[in-house]
Design a protein around this motif. Structure first.
Motif, PDB file in Angstrom:
ATOM      1  N   TRP A 173       0.846  -1.196   0.000  1.00  0.00           N
ATOM      2  CA  TRP A 173       0.000   0.000   0.000  1.00  0.00           C
ATOM      3  C   TRP A 173       0.881   1.246   0.000  1.00  0.00           C
ATOM      4  N   GLU A 174       0.653   2.158  -0.938  1.00  0.00           N
ATOM      5  CA  GLU A 174       1.530   3.308  -1.111  1.00  0.00           C
ATOM      6  C   GLU A 174       0.995   4.575  -0.454  1.00  0.00           C
ATOM      7  N   ASN A 175      -0.237   4.546   0.010  1.00  0.00           N
ATOM      8  CA  ASN A 175      -0.840   5.767   0.536  1.00  0.00           C
ATOM      9  C   ASN A 175      -0.620   5.967   2.032  1.00  0.00           C
ATOM     10  N   GLY A 176      -0.043   4.947   2.700  1.00  0.00           N
ATOM     11  CA  GLY A 176       0.195   5.081   4.128  1.00  0.00           C
ATOM     12  C   GLY A 176      -1.100   5.066   4.924  1.00  0.00           C
ATOM     13  N   GLY A 177      -1.002   4.874   6.236  1.00  0.00           N
ATOM     14  CA  GLY A 177      -2.185   4.926   7.086  1.00  0.00           C
ATOM     15  C   GLY A 177      -3.154   3.808   6.803  1.00  0.00           C
ATOM     16  N   GLU A 178      -4.339   4.159   6.318  1.00  0.00           N
ATOM     17  CA  GLU A 178      -5.414   3.193   6.112  1.00  0.00           C
ATOM     18  C   GLU A 178      -5.324   2.545   4.738  1.00  0.00           C
ATOM     19  N   CYS A 179      -5.302   1.215   4.727  1.00  0.00           N
ATOM     20  CA  CYS A 179      -5.279   0.446   3.476  1.00  0.00           C
ATOM     21  C   CYS A 179      -6.681  -0.089   3.208  1.00  0.00           C
ATOM     22  N   ILE A 180      -7.159   0.079   1.991  1.00  0.00           N
ATOM     23  CA  ILE A 180      -8.477  -0.418   1.603  1.00  0.00           C
ATOM     24  C   ILE A 180      -8.292  -1.561   0.603  1.00  0.00           C
ATOM     25  N   ILE A 181      -8.804  -2.727   0.947  1.00  0.00           N
ATOM     26  CA  ILE A 181      -8.742  -3.883   0.053  1.00  0.00           C
ATOM     27  C   ILE A 181      -9.953  -3.826  -0.875  1.00  0.00           C
ATOM     28  N   ARG A 182      -9.732  -3.592  -2.133  1.00  0.00           N
ATOM     29  CA  ARG A 182     -10.827  -3.365  -3.068  1.00  0.00           C
ATOM     30  C   ARG A 182     -11.296  -4.643  -3.772  1.00  0.00           C
ATOM     31  N   LYS A 183     -10.685  -5.746  -3.493  1.00  0.00           N
ATOM     32  CA  LYS A 183     -11.117  -6.994  -4.104  1.00  0.00           C
ATOM     33  C   LYS A 183     -12.424  -7.458  -3.472  1.00  0.00           C
ATOM     34  N   THR A 184     -13.274  -8.073  -4.271  1.00  0.00           N
ATOM     35  CA  THR A 184     -14.523  -8.635  -3.765  1.00  0.00           C
ATOM     36  C   THR A 184     -14.225  -9.914  -2.978  1.00  0.00           C
ATOM     37  N   GLN A 185     -15.229 -10.376  -2.241  1.00  0.00           N
ATOM     38  CA  GLN A 185     -15.045 -11.625  -1.498  1.00  0.00           C
ATOM     39  C   GLN A 185     -14.785 -12.790  -2.445  1.00  0.00           C
ATOM     40  N   ALA A 186     -15.413 -12.770  -3.607  1.00  0.00           N
ATOM     41  CA  ALA A 186     -15.178 -13.824  -4.597  1.00  0.00           C
ATOM     42  C   ALA A 186     -13.731 -13.788  -5.087  1.00  0.00           C
ATOM     43  N   GLU A 187     -13.211 -12.597  -5.314  1.00  0.00           N
ATOM     44  CA  GLU A 187     -11.820 -12.460  -5.760  1.00  0.00           C
ATOM     45  C   GLU A 187     -10.849 -12.886  -4.680  1.00  0.00           C
ATOM     46  N   LEU A 188     -11.161 -12.548  -3.424  1.00  0.00           N
ATOM     47  CA  LEU A 188     -10.318 -12.986  -2.306  1.00  0.00           C
ATOM     48  C   LEU A 188     -10.336 -14.509  -2.188  1.00  0.00           C
ATOM     49  N   ALA A 189     -11.518 -15.092  -2.343  1.00  0.00           N
ATOM     50  CA  ALA A 189     -11.635 -16.553  -2.272  1.00  0.00           C
ATOM     51  C   ALA A 189     -10.782 -17.207  -3.353  1.00  0.00           C
ATOM     52  N   GLN A 190     -10.839 -16.652  -4.538  1.00  0.00           N
ATOM     53  CA  GLN A 190     -10.047 -17.180  -5.637  1.00  0.00           C
ATOM     54  C   GLN A 190      -8.563 -17.016  -5.356  1.00  0.00           C
ATOM     55  N   ARG A 191      -8.195 -15.876  -4.814  1.00  0.00           N
ATOM     56  CA  ARG A 191      -6.780 -15.592  -4.564  1.00  0.00           C
ATOM     57  C   ARG A 191      -6.168 -16.549  -3.543  1.00  0.00           C
ATOM     58  N   ILE A 192      -6.927 -16.908  -2.489  1.00  0.00           N
ATOM     59  CA  ILE A 192      -6.334 -17.755  -1.450  1.00  0.00           C
ATOM     60  C   ILE A 192      -6.752 -19.221  -1.565  1.00  0.00           C
ATOM     61  N   GLY A 193      -7.569 -19.545  -2.575  1.00  0.00           N
ATOM     62  CA  GLY A 193      -7.879 -20.943  -2.852  1.00  0.00           C
ATOM     63  C   GLY A 193      -8.932 -21.576  -1.969  1.00  0.00           C
ATOM     64  N   VAL A 194      -9.951 -20.795  -1.586  1.00  0.00           N
ATOM     65  CA  VAL A 194     -11.063 -21.345  -0.790  1.00  0.00           C
ATOM     66  C   VAL A 194     -12.370 -20.842  -1.395  1.00  0.00           C
ATOM     67  N   ASN A 195     -13.505 -21.236  -0.790  1.00  0.00           N
ATOM     68  CA  ASN A 195     -14.779 -20.757  -1.320  1.00  0.00           C
ATOM     69  C   ASN A 195     -15.204 -19.454  -0.637  1.00  0.00           C
ATOM     70  N   VAL A 196     -16.204 -18.810  -1.193  1.00  0.00           N
ATOM     71  CA  VAL A 196     -16.630 -17.491  -0.713  1.00  0.00           C
ATOM     72  C   VAL A 196     -17.162 -17.557   0.708  1.00  0.00           C
ATOM     73  N   ARG A 197     -17.937 -18.587   1.034  1.00  0.00           N
ATOM     74  CA  ARG A 197     -18.504 -18.688   2.379  1.00  0.00           C
ATOM     75  C   ARG A 197     -17.393 -18.774   3.430  1.00  0.00           C
ATOM     76  N   THR A 198     -16.336 -19.486   3.101  1.00  0.00           N
ATOM     77  CA  THR A 198     -15.210 -19.604   4.027  1.00  0.00           C
ATOM     78  C   THR A 198     -14.523 -18.258   4.209  1.00  0.00           C
ATOM     79  N   VAL A 199     -14.394 -17.499   3.127  1.00  0.00           N
ATOM     80  CA  VAL A 199     -13.818 -16.160   3.223  1.00  0.00           C
ATOM     81  C   VAL A 199     -14.691 -15.270   4.101  1.00  0.00           C
ATOM     82  N   GLN A 200     -15.986 -15.371   3.938  1.00  0.00           N
ATOM     83  CA  GLN A 200     -16.906 -14.557   4.745  1.00  0.00           C
ATOM     84  C   GLN A 200     -16.728 -14.841   6.235  1.00  0.00           C
TER      85      GLN A 200
END
Length: 238
Positions: A173-200
């Protein structure tokens, strides 16, 4: 988008360590390689090479950061980021005699690249022992690291995988302070290799523990929360 910049010019503009590495790699390359190398600026978010597509080019990423998506099992896509620096992608498959790319590579940031036709690249490798040795060294080291990392990663639960991802995301994160993760839960699930409900469920736990905050469906991480995540990682995920 392509421009008229030559490979030699681009190498000369890099920092000393990167320039010396590529000078050594290309020192014996035939003129055909330099003549056919195309300078390509890949915008952020654009696919560099797509799994399943024909292996037309070998890509040399000289600036920027890419991510690699590797489909290991039906329905699951495992992604990992490749840090900034020099990266050569798309030559594993020609070396293995495969006609199609096995992984999808995307530009996480705007990337400066050169692409060399795969046939030209492989003709060069067959006659240049120095370049071949350098690539073989990278292949062997990468394989050893991936085997070790994959074994460790598979032992982590979804919560721990998400923590690793969030710590890494804040670090970029280049803005310092507060980082905002803009990926959706589906994208996060895909990124870490689990399903959406588990991410939730993992997000809810992290929020209850005070590691993150959620606003308008987005994960927010303050500096103090990042430090808490980092401490958790260092204590529990060794």
């Amino acid at each position: 988008m392509e421009s008229g910049r030559t490979l030699t010019e681009a190498i000369g503009a890099l920092d000393r360590e990167q320039s010396e590495y590529l000078d050594s790699f290309f020192v014996n390359c035939p003129e055909e390689v330099l003549q056919t190398a195309q300078h390509v600026i890949v915008p952020k978010g654009q696919v560099v090479m797509q799994a399943g597509a024909a292996c037309e080019y070998v890509w040399i990423v000289i600036k920027g950061e890419v991510s690699v998506e590797d489909i290991r099992m039906p329905g699951n896509v495992y992604s990992f980021s490749v840090g900034s620096g020099i990266h050569i992608v798309g030559d594993y498959e020609p070396f293995a005699g495969l006609a199609e790319y096995q992984k999808t590579v995307c530009a996480e940031t705007a990337c400066e690249t050169f692409r060399i036709p795969s046939a030209v690249y492989m003709r060069w490798m067959r006659q240049d022992g120095n370049a071949l040795f350098m690539r073989t060294h990278v292949f062997a080291r990468t394989l050893a690291q991936e085997i070790s990392s994959e074994r460790q990663y598979l032992l982590l639960n979804s919560r721990e995988r998400l923590i690793l991802y969030l710590v890494k995301a804040y670090g970029k994160w280049e803005n310092g302070g507060e980082c905002i993760i803009r990926k959706t839960q589906a994208e996060l699930a895909q990124r870490i290799g689990v399903n959406v409900r588990t991410v939730q469920r993992s997000i809810l736990w992290l929020q209850e523990m005070g590691f993150i905050s959620c606003h308008s469906g987005k994960i927010h991480i303050m500096r103090k929360q990042y430090e808490m995540l980092e401490e958790y990682r260092n204590t529990n995920l060794k």
